[in-house]
Design a protein around this motif. Structure first.
Motif, PDB file in Angstrom:
ATOM      1  N   THR A 126      -1.978  -4.333 -12.360  1.00 12.34           N
ATOM      2  CA  THR A 126      -2.103  -5.166 -11.164  1.00 12.34           C
ATOM      3  C   THR A 126      -2.930  -6.408 -11.483  1.00 12.34           C
ATOM      4  O   THR A 126      -2.594  -7.507 -11.045  1.00 12.34           O
ATOM      5  N   GLN A 147      -7.480  -8.131  -6.514  1.00 16.04           N
ATOM      6  CA  GLN A 147      -6.938  -6.858  -6.037  1.00 16.04           C
ATOM      7  C   GLN A 147      -7.954  -6.077  -5.221  1.00 16.04           C
ATOM      8  O   GLN A 147      -7.595  -5.140  -4.510  1.00 16.04           O
ATOM      9  N   MET A 192      -7.449  -5.339  -1.527  1.00 13.88           N
ATOM     10  CA  MET A 192      -6.709  -4.182  -1.019  1.00 13.88           C
ATOM     11  C   MET A 192      -7.638  -3.133  -0.404  1.00 13.88           C
ATOM     12  O   MET A 192      -7.173  -2.256   0.321  1.00 13.88           O
ATOM     13  N   ILE A 222      -4.081  -5.923   1.833  1.00 10.09           N
ATOM     14  CA  ILE A 222      -2.889  -5.415   1.146  1.00 10.09           C
ATOM     15  C   ILE A 222      -1.753  -6.433   1.228  1.00 10.09           C
ATOM     16  O   ILE A 222      -1.003  -6.599   0.264  1.00 10.09           O
ATOM     17  N   LEU A 225       0.189  -7.871  -2.033  1.00 10.12           N
ATOM     18  CA  LEU A 225       1.609  -7.548  -2.141  1.00 10.12           C
ATOM     19  C   LEU A 225       2.433  -8.823  -2.308  1.00 10.12           C
ATOM     20  O   LEU A 225       3.322  -8.893  -3.154  1.00 10.12           O
TER      21      LEU A 225
END
Length: 133
Positions: free
Chosen positions: A74, A88, A91, A97, A101
């Motif tokens: 990721t 990240q 998240m 999120i 995404l």
């Protein structure tokens, strides 16, 4: 990149690699592979421990085994997009999120950034070299 190649790349070749870039195909094939592995682990847990048992020991072991490569891939995917892998952490908030995404779904911004050359360029060169002449 195909499923098998993505799984080998992430789980073997780049297990602790947080410094380069990952193409969309590498990232999403790894996600699909993890989903398949998780599904199989759930079936194994249901057979071995019964459906009534809410704790899936096999699934827990597999999730712990793929935790670091999941974070690494990721991070590399976000870096391919031109963002830091630390993004990240968004998240951890539920609303975060959505942008993470979105960033993983979008193509790379540049051919070359501070994390290296766009991995899709190398994939295209390999595909072209395999074409019949």
């Amino acid at each position: 990149m195909k499923l098998k190649q993505a799984m080998i790349t992430v789980l073997k070749d780049k297990y602790f690699d947080f410094k380069t870039r990952a193409s969309r195909s590498e990232y999403w094939w790894f996600i699909v592979g993890c989903g398949i592995i998780g599904f199989v682990a759930g079936i194994i847990d249901a057979i071995a421990f019964g459906i009534e048992n809410p704790i899936g020991y096999t699934a827990i072991i597999i999730q712990l085994a793929i935790l670091i490569p999941s974070i690494a891939v990721t991070s590399r995917r976000l870096q391919d997009r031109g963002r830091s892998g630390w993004n990240q952490l968004w998240m951890l908030t539920i609303i975060g999120i959505i942008p993470v995404l979105y960033w993983t779904l979008m193509p790379a911004k540049e051919k070359n950034n501070k994390w290296g050359l766009n991995p899709r360029i190398a994939e295209l060169k390999e595909e072209q070299s395999n074409l019949p002449k």
